[in-house]
Design an enzyme around this catalytic site. Structure first.
Site, PDB file in Angstrom:
ATOM      1  N   HIS A   1       0.846  -1.190   0.000  1.00 30.32           N
ATOM      2  CA  HIS A   1       0.000   0.000   0.000  1.00 30.32           C
ATOM      3  C   HIS A   1       0.881   1.239   0.000  1.00 30.32           C
ATOM      4  O   HIS A   1       2.076   1.174   0.267  1.00 30.32           O
ATOM      5  CB  HIS A   1      -0.960   0.002   1.203  1.00 30.32           C
ATOM      6  CG  HIS A   1      -0.258  -0.125   2.514  1.00 30.32           C
ATOM      7  ND1 HIS A   1       0.364   0.917   3.140  1.00 30.32           N
ATOM      8  CD2 HIS A   1      -0.057  -1.215   3.298  1.00 30.32           C
ATOM      9  CE1 HIS A   1       0.907   0.501   4.268  1.00 30.32           C
ATOM     10  NE2 HIS A   1       0.680  -0.789   4.388  1.00 30.32           N
TER      11      HIS A   1
ATOM     12  N   THR B   1      13.566  -5.990  -3.003  1.00 25.85           N
ATOM     13  CA  THR B   1      12.595  -4.933  -3.263  1.00 25.85           C
ATOM     14  C   THR B   1      12.521  -4.516  -4.723  1.00 25.85           C
ATOM     15  O   THR B   1      11.616  -3.790  -5.106  1.00 25.85           O
ATOM     16  CB  THR B   1      12.929  -3.673  -2.433  1.00 25.85           C
ATOM     17  OG1 THR B   1      14.230  -3.220  -2.801  1.00 25.85           O
ATOM     18  CG2 THR B   1      12.877  -3.981  -0.944  1.00 25.85           C
TER      19      THR B   1
END
Length: 150
Positions: free
Chosen positions: A73, A128
């Site tokens: 998010h 990531t």
């Protein structure tokens, strides 16, 4: 059993139990997972593939307690405690693990990541961003340690 509920698993793969699925074994979750042939998945691996896909290639080695997380998010500072839809929008991105990849114990693979062929994510890494083919990455966040395939 996993094939019976809809997970696509290639021949001669070995899946150790237990596994963890986000939102349990709903059809929405299991249909997003594909595991190639001759791939080994160790125990306590978490697959969070609701509303997205996780594709693991052929001849991969996935260590215990690896976590594949396809959702995230936006960073919310203001109104964090209100947690209304406008302040905390969740989005999903696929994860792709190409052929011949090794992922060490406890690594976390985050949404939108592709790990290139013959690469290694060291134990405890937090991946990531995309990893090129033939690269060893490690750390938090994971960074290139060295090239392993010329």
């Amino acid at each position: 059993m996993l094939r019976t509920i809809g997970v696509r698993i290639g021949a001669r793969s070995h899946i150790s139990s237990p596994l963890v699925f986000e939102q349990s074994l709903s059809e929405e979750t299991v249909r997003g997972l594909t595991i190639g042939y001759q791939t080994f998945v160790n125990s306590e691996v978490r697959f969070a593939c609701r509303n997205s896909r996780i594709a693991i290639g052929n001849r991969c080695m996935i260590g215990p307690r690896v976590s594949f997380e396809t959702s995230t998010h936006n960073l919310v500072i203001e109104d964090f405690h209100d947690r209304v839809d406008e302040t905390r929008l969740t989005f999903h991105r696929d994860i792709v693990v190409r052929d011949g990849v090794w992922i060490g114990v406890g690594a976390i693979i985050l949404c939108g990541v592709t790990i290139g062929e013959q690469s290694i994510a060291a134990a405890g890494s937090v991946v990531t961003r995309d990893v090129e083919a033939g690269i060893l990455v490690g750390g938090v966040p994971a960074r290139m340690i060295r090239r392993i395939v010329a």
